[in-house]
Design a protein around this motif. Structure first.
Motif, short mmCIF file in Angstrom:
data_model
loop_
_atom_site.label_atom_id
_atom_site.label_comp_id
_atom_site.label_asym_id
_atom_site.label_seq_id
_atom_site.Cartn_x
_atom_site.Cartn_y
_atom_site.Cartn_z
N ASP A 1 -13.15 6.79 0.69
CA ASP A 1 -12.67 7.79 1.79
C ASP A 1 -13.73 8.46 2.44
O ASP A 1 -13.56 9.24 3.54
CB ASP A 1 -11.61 8.83 0.95
CG ASP A 1 -10.41 8.19 0.54
OD1 ASP A 1 -9.81 7.06 1.22
OD2 ASP A 1 -9.63 8.66 -0.39
N THR A 2 -14.80 8.70 1.58
CA THR A 2 -15.90 9.67 2.42
C THR A 2 -16.45 9.09 3.59
O THR A 2 -17.22 9.61 4.25
CB THR A 2 -16.95 9.76 1.20
OG1 THR A 2 -17.46 8.55 0.71
CG2 THR A 2 -16.51 10.52 0.18
N ALA A 3 -16.22 7.80 3.84
CA ALA A 3 -16.88 7.09 4.86
C ALA A 3 -15.87 7.18 6.08
O ALA A 3 -16.36 6.76 7.32
CB ALA A 3 -16.95 5.49 4.68
N GLY A 4 -14.86 8.03 5.93
CA GLY A 4 -13.85 8.14 7.19
C GLY A 4 -13.01 7.00 7.67
O GLY A 4 -13.02 6.95 8.83
N PRO A 5 -12.68 5.89 6.87
CA PRO A 5 -12.01 4.99 7.59
C PRO A 5 -10.68 5.17 8.49
O PRO A 5 -10.45 4.58 9.45
CB PRO A 5 -11.61 3.88 6.14
CG PRO A 5 -11.57 5.17 5.11
CD PRO A 5 -12.36 6.14 5.37
N GLN A 6 -10.04 6.23 8.00
CA GLN A 6 -8.63 6.62 8.69
C GLN A 6 -8.96 7.09 9.94
O GLN A 6 -8.40 6.60 10.80
CB GLN A 6 -8.05 7.71 7.94
CG GLN A 6 -7.24 7.11 6.68
CD GLN A 6 -5.82 6.34 6.94
OE1 GLN A 6 -5.41 6.00 8.00
NE2 GLN A 6 -5.16 6.10 6.11
N ALA A 7 -10.11 7.67 10.15
CA ALA A 7 -10.56 8.19 11.69
C ALA A 7 -10.94 7.12 12.32
O ALA A 7 -10.76 6.89 13.59
CB ALA A 7 -11.39 9.40 11.49
N ALA A 8 -11.86 6.44 11.58
CA ALA A 8 -12.35 5.15 12.55
C ALA A 8 -11.37 3.98 12.94
O ALA A 8 -11.57 3.66 14.14
CB ALA A 8 -13.33 4.48 11.47
N VAL A 9 -10.43 3.93 12.01
CA VAL A 9 -9.40 2.86 12.39
C VAL A 9 -8.54 3.49 13.54
O VAL A 9 -8.18 2.72 14.59
CB VAL A 9 -8.49 2.56 11.36
CG1 VAL A 9 -7.27 1.66 11.78
CG2 VAL A 9 -9.26 1.63 10.41
N ALA A 10 -8.50 4.75 13.72
CA ALA A 10 -7.54 5.41 14.60
C ALA A 10 -8.43 5.15 16.02
O ALA A 10 -7.82 5.00 16.98
CB ALA A 10 -7.28 7.11 14.22
N GLN A 11 -9.54 5.57 16.00
CA GLN A 11 -10.52 5.12 17.01
C GLN A 11 -10.38 3.84 17.68
O GLN A 11 -10.18 3.67 18.84
CB GLN A 11 -12.00 5.78 16.89
CG GLN A 11 -13.07 5.78 18.03
CD GLN A 11 -14.30 6.10 17.75
OE1 GLN A 11 -14.49 6.65 16.56
NE2 GLN A 11 -15.03 5.60 18.34
N LEU A 12 -10.31 3.05 16.58
CA LEU A 12 -10.21 1.53 17.18
C LEU A 12 -9.00 1.42 17.79
O LEU A 12 -8.83 0.66 19.02
CB LEU A 12 -10.64 0.63 16.02
CG LEU A 12 -10.70 -1.00 16.19
CD1 LEU A 12 -11.73 -1.58 15.48
CD2 LEU A 12 -9.40 -1.65 16.28
#
Length: 234
Positions: free
Chosen positions: A134-145
């Protein structure tokens, strides 16, 4: 981004049934690719692909339509070098990219040479996101994609779960931790959040292997280890 060999071997030593999980996992990938291509999408980005294998995403797609273009993405330099050497089709490419840094990934010249982001794209994240903390921010990154993709695009995710067989998952997590390999299984709601407001295709977010009756060779207890779905951007 496949698990490190040391972690994978350690898991197999104490949980040899995971070989069966891996085998059935390939079947889940096949179902996802076939669904995406049969839905009319002719471009696929496979993020965290690992090395090409005996049955590659492009092989599955090209069996339906040889015009499908496929870009494999992995963060491991060695995987990318060997993957490029193994791929020979002009409709395929392999690039280095990080799902947690989607902008350079989507703007990579080799990817853009094959993929038109103004048209629907099928994105695969198969057995990838539970390897990202979670510390790598996967939710925000996938949302950006997701935001960068055209309507009609499709997203396929398979993800290890921690809410179905928590004791078993804790055992596997401890092995990954000893191998210094990130492993972050998540609950159903957390996994669903990766799809954002995209529309889940039938039957929704379900067990990775949504069989009413498991295949005879498969241990039915392995059915509760993860969730899978395909969603479309409307």
């Amino acid at each position: 981004m496949a698990p490190a060999p040391a972690a994978a071997e350690a898991v197999l030593q104490v949980a040899p049934e995971m070989r069966e999980v891996a085998r059935e996992g390939r079947a889940a990938i096949r179902r996802s690719v076939e669904h995406i291509v049969k839905s009319g999408v002719r471009q696929i980005i496979d993020i965290g692909s690992g090395l090409p294998t005996g049955e590659n995403v492009h092989d599955i797609a090209h069996a339906i339509d040889p015009s499908v273009r496929v870009v494999y993405v992995d963060l491991d330099d060695v995987v990318v070098i060997h993957g490029r050497a193994l791929l020979s089709s002009p409709r395929t490419a392999m690039i280095r990219g990080d799902v947690c840094d989607p902008s350079p990934l989507l703007n990579d010249p080799e990817l853009r040479a094959l993929i038109d982001l103004g048209r629907p794209v099928g994105v695969l994240m198969m057995y990838l996101l539970h390897l990202i903390p979670d510390t790598a921010g996967p939710q925000a990154a996938v949302a950006q994609l997701r935001d960068a993709l055209a309507p009609g695009s499709m997203l396929s995710i398979t993800h290890a779960a921690n809410d179905r067989r928590p004791e078993y998952v804790a055992r596997i997590s401890a092995i990954y931790a000893r191998a210094n390999q990130p492993f972050t299984p998540r609950g159903k709601d957390e996994i669903a959040a990766f799809f954002g407001d995209w529309e889940l295709e039938e039957p929704g977010l379900v067990n990775v292997w949504p069989y009413r009756t498991p295949p005879p060779a498969m241990n039915p207890e392995l059915l509760d280890l993860g969730y899978s779905s395909v969603a479309v951007k409307r």
